[in-house]
Design a protein around this motif. Sequence first.
Motif, mmCIF file in Angstrom:
data_model
loop_
_atom_site.group_PDB
_atom_site.id
_atom_site.type_symbol
_atom_site.label_atom_id
_atom_site.label_comp_id
_atom_site.label_asym_id
_atom_site.label_seq_id
_atom_site.Cartn_x
_atom_site.Cartn_y
_atom_site.Cartn_z
ATOM 1 N N ALA A 130 -18.040 53.293 34.191
ATOM 2 C CA ALA A 130 -18.168 54.231 33.041
ATOM 3 C C ALA A 130 -19.436 55.033 33.217
ATOM 4 O O ALA A 130 -20.593 54.582 33.486
ATOM 5 C CB ALA A 130 -18.394 53.339 31.730
ATOM 6 N N ALA A 131 -19.187 56.199 33.113
ATOM 7 C CA ALA A 131 -20.272 57.364 33.433
ATOM 8 C C ALA A 131 -20.670 58.256 32.194
ATOM 9 O O ALA A 131 -19.926 58.525 31.676
ATOM 10 C CB ALA A 131 -19.892 58.176 34.748
ATOM 11 N N GLY A 132 -21.819 58.226 32.040
ATOM 12 C CA GLY A 132 -22.323 59.245 30.887
ATOM 13 C C GLY A 132 -21.989 60.576 31.345
ATOM 14 O O GLY A 132 -22.126 60.852 32.625
ATOM 15 N N PHE A 133 -21.315 61.529 30.438
ATOM 16 C CA PHE A 133 -20.976 62.806 30.703
ATOM 17 C C PHE A 133 -21.890 63.279 31.855
ATOM 18 O O PHE A 133 -23.026 63.732 31.510
ATOM 19 C CB PHE A 133 -20.433 63.768 29.541
ATOM 20 N N PRO A 134 -21.464 63.852 33.039
ATOM 21 C CA PRO A 134 -22.243 64.408 34.083
ATOM 22 C C PRO A 134 -22.090 65.981 33.951
ATOM 23 O O PRO A 134 -20.873 66.267 33.558
ATOM 24 C CB PRO A 134 -22.127 63.859 35.282
ATOM 25 N N LYS A 135 -22.831 66.860 34.701
ATOM 26 C CA LYS A 135 -22.713 68.134 34.685
ATOM 27 C C LYS A 135 -21.685 68.336 35.621
ATOM 28 O O LYS A 135 -21.351 67.672 36.445
ATOM 29 C CB LYS A 135 -23.914 68.829 35.085
ATOM 30 N N GLY A 136 -20.942 69.826 35.383
ATOM 31 C CA GLY A 136 -20.329 70.146 36.603
ATOM 32 C C GLY A 136 -19.066 69.554 36.721
ATOM 33 O O GLY A 136 -18.226 68.884 35.979
ATOM 34 N N ASP A 137 -18.814 69.407 38.260
ATOM 35 C CA ASP A 137 -17.288 68.700 38.576
ATOM 36 C C ASP A 137 -17.621 67.280 39.104
ATOM 37 O O ASP A 137 -17.054 66.781 40.124
ATOM 38 C CB ASP A 137 -16.743 69.723 39.403
ATOM 39 N N LYS A 138 -18.525 66.619 38.800
ATOM 40 C CA LYS A 138 -19.070 65.315 39.251
ATOM 41 C C LYS A 138 -17.825 64.119 38.935
ATOM 42 O O LYS A 138 -17.878 63.379 39.717
ATOM 43 C CB LYS A 138 -20.461 65.046 38.804
ATOM 44 N N LEU A 139 -17.462 64.405 37.708
ATOM 45 C CA LEU A 139 -16.158 63.372 37.238
ATOM 46 C C LEU A 139 -15.098 63.718 38.167
ATOM 47 O O LEU A 139 -14.571 62.661 38.523
ATOM 48 C CB LEU A 139 -15.916 63.657 35.929
ATOM 49 N N GLU A 140 -14.815 64.809 38.571
ATOM 50 C CA GLU A 140 -13.867 65.054 39.584
ATOM 51 C C GLU A 140 -14.145 64.367 40.966
ATOM 52 O O GLU A 140 -13.303 63.704 41.449
ATOM 53 C CB GLU A 140 -13.885 66.622 39.694
#
Lengths: 247, 247
Positions: free
Chosen positions: A78-88
């Motif tokens: 579970a990740a706090g919404f990160p910037k840019g395309d880091k979730l990708e």
Amino acid sequence: MQQYFVAGQAQDVVIITDKDTIKHMFNVMRLTENDEVVLVFDDHVKRLAKVIDSAEHRFEIIEELDSNVELPIEVTIAAGFPKGDKLEFLAQKGTELGMAKLWAFPADWSVVKWDGKKLAKKADKLAKITLGAAKQSKRNVIPEVTLFEKKAAFLEELEQFDRIFIAYEESGKEGETAILARELSQMKAGEKILFIFGPEGGISPEEIETFESKGGLKIGLGPRIMRAETAPLYALASISYALELMK
Amino acid sequence: MQQYFVAGQAQDVVIITDKDTIKHMFNVMRLTENDEVVLVFDDHVKRLAKVIDSAEHRFEIIEELDSNVELPIEVTIAAGFPKGDKLEFLAQKGTELGMAKLWAFPADWSVVKWDGKKLAKKADKLAKITLGAAKQSKRNVIPEVTLFEKKAAFLEELEQFDRIFIAYEESGKEGETAILARELSQMKAGEKILFIFGPEGGISPEEIETFESKGGLKIGLGPRIMRAETAPLYALASISYALELMK
């Protein structure tokens, strides 16, 4: 051998109906009669299958394969919404490293503000990435992606886990090194664990308190400062090392 | 606190001469008299320093800091030239994860062909990335980057290592899981180890033979197929877990 995920239950003869799968099988890979692939149905078992009619996208199942590459425990990142395309990035690399689910939530210190529409679009994109990576890394499971619009909804889900770890940079700096290793040594197969990571700015003190009140343990992941998108990879590799390589 | 690497030996009073460092200190961070930063000289010790003259870029060293975040062993990552910007990715993430050196060489199955000019340019870019990542992850050491134009030159360097591991996909598929854990449990502080990774297509049988003849051990890194740029991160995280978190 090429692997595909197919929705539904396995039957002796299967007709593929998903358009993207058909396209990849018969246009990209140009499968023809008697060509073999691996199909993975909802039971996560890999099965060898062979084309019996390429025009009708029909396969015959040959046999079940004894290949399970899943981690012995179910790990949700579970990740706090990160910037840019880091979730990708996390969707791809986390899938290669055995993650069971990818969650993300609006953390106090998340810089980005994503509304429902943006989240739905992003979730679609992430699901495509986990599917692609799951095929490539020969996973038995496609990691599910859930983006929570409200933190409260994320918090409600915490009770389903056997253990919750809070990756806390300050713990690492203070030299906390023992907790993760201790907990992993006590883990039983099938347990569900959650790793919580902050966005770039980290996890706020209020969030730490909330997560701790729900049973979360603060852990350090070594002495070096890692970027928000790197720490989850460290965690997943450590779990594999502890439970797969040291077993 | 901001950290900077400074070439040379520490002295009581230091004048910064590197243009990029000056720019970041005084234009970007707008340091002024009595502001404090951490300076790391060639001895890899972190020192607290304070600006005594911002026009002349002059600092006074206040004290040595007891902060060493380096892995207890020296890990060199060697990768067969991969496509695109994967070395750039490895330079950044490997630095965050504690790599001591990043090497790359033209492997039999490398698709890209890089000549001396291209390699020099790429090495420059990679050195900038490792420097930036080393500052951000508060390393004591900036990982050195070496791109070998000829494989023979790379092979000549292998004898300097205490242990050499060959990350071999087939070993992982065959369920080899024990060797890395066994070797890491026997590692002594200060040892120099080398991890060799193939490009996207993997390591050729001839290369495996060559590396083995020089003492390399084939190891599996778990059952899942990882991309060329992901496997080194797994290896580095495992080393940290085994030697820093389980110690």
